[in-house]
Design a protein around this motif. Structure first.
Motif, PDB file in Angstrom:
ATOM      1  N   ASN A 137       0.823  -1.206   0.000  1.00  0.00           N
ATOM      2  CA  ASN A 137       0.000   0.000   0.000  1.00  0.00           C
ATOM      3  C   ASN A 137       0.857   1.257   0.000  1.00  0.00           C
ATOM      4  O   ASN A 137       0.559   2.236  -0.702  1.00  0.00           O
ATOM      5  N   LEU A 138       1.932   1.247   0.789  1.00  0.00           N
ATOM      6  CA  LEU A 138       2.834   2.402   0.830  1.00  0.00           C
ATOM      7  C   LEU A 138       3.508   2.618  -0.518  1.00  0.00           C
ATOM      8  O   LEU A 138       3.729   3.753  -0.948  1.00  0.00           O
ATOM      9  N   THR A 139       3.844   1.510  -1.194  1.00  0.00           N
ATOM     10  CA  THR A 139       4.497   1.608  -2.504  1.00  0.00           C
ATOM     11  C   THR A 139       3.561   2.222  -3.539  1.00  0.00           C
ATOM     12  O   THR A 139       3.973   3.023  -4.390  1.00  0.00           O
ATOM     13  N   ARG A 140       2.281   1.851  -3.461  1.00  0.00           N
ATOM     14  CA  ARG A 140       1.315   2.303  -4.463  1.00  0.00           C
ATOM     15  C   ARG A 140       0.673   3.625  -4.102  1.00  0.00           C
ATOM     16  O   ARG A 140       0.071   4.284  -4.952  1.00  0.00           O
ATOM     17  N   GLY A 146      -4.970   2.179   4.562  1.00  0.00           N
ATOM     18  CA  GLY A 146      -3.985   1.248   4.024  1.00  0.00           C
ATOM     19  C   GLY A 146      -2.819   0.987   4.952  1.00  0.00           C
ATOM     20  O   GLY A 146      -2.009   0.102   4.699  1.00  0.00           O
ATOM     21  N   LEU A 147      -2.747   1.768   6.051  1.00  0.00           N
ATOM     22  CA  LEU A 147      -1.617   1.619   6.964  1.00  0.00           C
ATOM     23  C   LEU A 147      -1.861   0.583   8.053  1.00  0.00           C
ATOM     24  O   LEU A 147      -0.917   0.156   8.708  1.00  0.00           O
ATOM     25  N   HIS A 148      -3.144   0.224   8.269  1.00  0.00           N
ATOM     26  CA  HIS A 148      -3.376  -0.761   9.323  1.00  0.00           C
ATOM     27  C   HIS A 148      -3.309  -2.200   8.805  1.00  0.00           C
ATOM     28  O   HIS A 148      -3.477  -3.150   9.568  1.00  0.00           O
ATOM     29  N   ARG A 193       4.082  -8.803  -4.693  1.00  0.00           N
ATOM     30  CA  ARG A 193       4.012  -9.220  -3.288  1.00  0.00           C
ATOM     31  C   ARG A 193       5.162 -10.181  -2.958  1.00  0.00           C
ATOM     32  O   ARG A 193       5.748 -10.085  -1.877  1.00  0.00           O
ATOM     33  N   ASN A 194       5.476 -11.095  -3.879  1.00  0.00           N
ATOM     34  CA  ASN A 194       6.592 -12.009  -3.635  1.00  0.00           C
ATOM     35  C   ASN A 194       7.920 -11.260  -3.550  1.00  0.00           C
ATOM     36  O   ASN A 194       8.801 -11.611  -2.761  1.00  0.00           O
ATOM     37  N   LYS A 195       8.075 -10.239  -4.378  1.00  0.00           N
ATOM     38  CA  LYS A 195       9.312  -9.450  -4.357  1.00  0.00           C
ATOM     39  C   LYS A 195       9.492  -8.790  -2.989  1.00  0.00           C
ATOM     40  O   LYS A 195      10.595  -8.764  -2.431  1.00  0.00           O
ATOM     41  N   ILE A 196       8.381  -8.270  -2.448  1.00  0.00           N
ATOM     42  CA  ILE A 196       8.440  -7.665  -1.110  1.00  0.00           C
ATOM     43  C   ILE A 196       8.743  -8.726  -0.061  1.00  0.00           C
ATOM     44  O   ILE A 196       9.565  -8.528   0.839  1.00  0.00           O
TER      45      ILE A 196
END
Length: 443
Positions: A137-140, A146-148, A193-196
């Motif tokens: 969420n922070l990336t997008r 989106g922070l919780h 998501r896998n990259k993260i």
């Protein structure tokens, strides 16, 4: 405290479990969902299992399905399995494979929940999934919601494993010798998501080895902040939005302009009316011009009108589709769909989104194309009983406003043959007795 006690405590704290009402467990066959099944069974909670085979991984997907089927048999609980043509659906909708699988999955889960009277749908997310969601969420780009990260409960969706980290899940599964399947796509960095998960989180854990616990505490604080903002916005809305007529509100522009922080509060005030942030940004830019009167801004179901010193918020009324009649080998255009009926002699089976095959001898032409009407019902393909269209639309998460925009193909006897392009009626499916077939297609 043991694992089962932690599971029950977390479930009771967030109202996730019930001994009186059944829960539908979404089980992929991976270690997370397999552990969830065993915890529900150990706690003697009533449940059923649903498994999606997206037919994306060949024999591996079939092996997942077999494992889940064996697990349900071992637990002696109801099992629901469905195979999806995910690639065809993604192409038809013009979306990614990931988005297609998500849409198909949740629509089907909700259909089972409603039809079989389950209370909740349980998903096997853990704390690491929540960490990854926050970072995504922070990336997008995100607001406070989106922070919780992932919440234990949102509507009918529950996550009873959010008290565990991935490491705890893995350790428990190995200690208990639980049989599970590993999805090899989890190790591919082709997915963001896998990259993260594989590249970003390990670096962050070098800085903070207790990363999951820290994010869990942060999530709780952000959730509380979101609640404060929501409550304050509701009070402001009651004060500023003056209802003049039914579904029409007048809002003084001067009062809005004095809000601080302006954009954050504006987004929250108009959130229930589905206005995009970009639309509200345009509104703020334009209302500062002298030549602003008459400008309009739209969401899916509402409109905003700049009227001198006021802002007028008004609900758009759903409009019925014009009635059109469809004959064999003809076409009509409705809501961007190009609808056709073609008669063929040889019985065929269709497995393509936007195209269905029905028993032509049961059709009474002309077919009528129209909108939903109060009291409409049909028998969805694969179901024995009938279902109200209003309930069917709810299972698809289609709003009251948008359900008027979905074309219905109605037989000459009044039966709804096809809810375009979502589901055909079971009464019109092809059987061994079918002699002539009608191909219904929307492009």
């Amino acid at each position: 405290m043991g694992l089962l006690e932690r599971f029950l405590r977390f479930g009771e704290e967030h109202d996730l479990i019930s001994r009186e009402q059944r829960t539908l467990l979404a089980v992929s066959g991976g270690r997370d969902s397999v552990l969830m099944v065993h915890l529900f069974a150990k706690a003697k909670l009533p449940f059923g299992i649903a498994h999606c085979n997206f037919q994306l991984r060949g024999q591996h997907a079939d092996a997942d399905e077999e494992l889940v089927s064996n697990l349900a048999a071992e637990m002696e609980v109801p099992l629901f399995v469905k195979r999806f043509d995910t690639i065809a659906y993604a192409r038809k909708q013009g979306i990614s494979i990931e988005m297609a699988a998500r849409a198909l999955r949740y629509e089907w889960f909700e259909q089972i929940r409603l039809d079989q009277h389950y209370r909740y749908i349980a998903l096997a997310h853990h704390q690491n999934d929540s960490v990854e969601t926050v970072l995504l969420n922070l990336t997008r780009g995100t607001g406070i919601a989106g922070l919780h990260g992932i919440l234990p409960k949102r509507g009918v969706l529950i996550r009873p494993l959010l008290f565990l980290t991935r490491e705890e899940v893995t350790q428990t599964v190995l200690e208990r010798n639980l049989v599970y399947r590993e999805d090899e796509s989890n190790f591919s960095t082709d997915y963001l998501r896998n990259k993260i998960r594989l590249e970003v989180v390990p670096r962050l854990k070098e800085i903070n080895p207790s990363l999951e616990r820290t994010f869990q505490e942060n999530s709780r604080r952000f959730e509380e902040m979101e609640t404060l903002l929501k409550n304050y916005s509701e009070q402001l809305r009651k004060k500023l939005f003056v209802e003049t007529t039914s579904n029409t509100y007048q809002i003084e522009l001067k009062a809005l302009q004095e809000l601080k922080p302006l954009r954050t509060l504006l987004y929250e005030l108009f959130r229930p009316y589905q206005f995009l942030p970009e639309v509200l940004d345009d509104l703020v830019s334009i209302w500062q011009n002298d030549n602003r009167t008459g400008k309009q801004f739209f969401s899916d179901s509402y409109k905003l009108l700049l009227d001198r010193e006021n802002l007028i918020l008004q609900k758009k009324e759903p409009v019925d589709l014009p009635h059109q009649f469809l004959q064999p080998n003809q076409a009509v255009i409705c809501q961007g769909f190009h609808l056709t009926v073609k008669l063929v002699e040889k019985p065929v089976k269709m497995n393509e989104f936007g195209k269905v095959a029905v028993d032509a001898d049961k059709l009474l032409f002309p077919l009528l194309v129209r909108s939903w009407q109060e009291g409409d019902w049909f028998k969805p393909l694969g179901m024995k009983g009938k279902k109200k269209l209003s309930d069917f639309f709810i299972s698809l998460k289609i709003s009251r406003f948008h359900k008027k925009e979905i074309p219905l193909l109605v037989n000459g006897n009044g039966d709804i043959v096809w809810v375009v392009p979502h589901r055909m009626d079971d009464r019109y499916k092809i059987t061994d007795k079918t002699k002539k077939v009608a191909i219904l297609e929307c492009i």
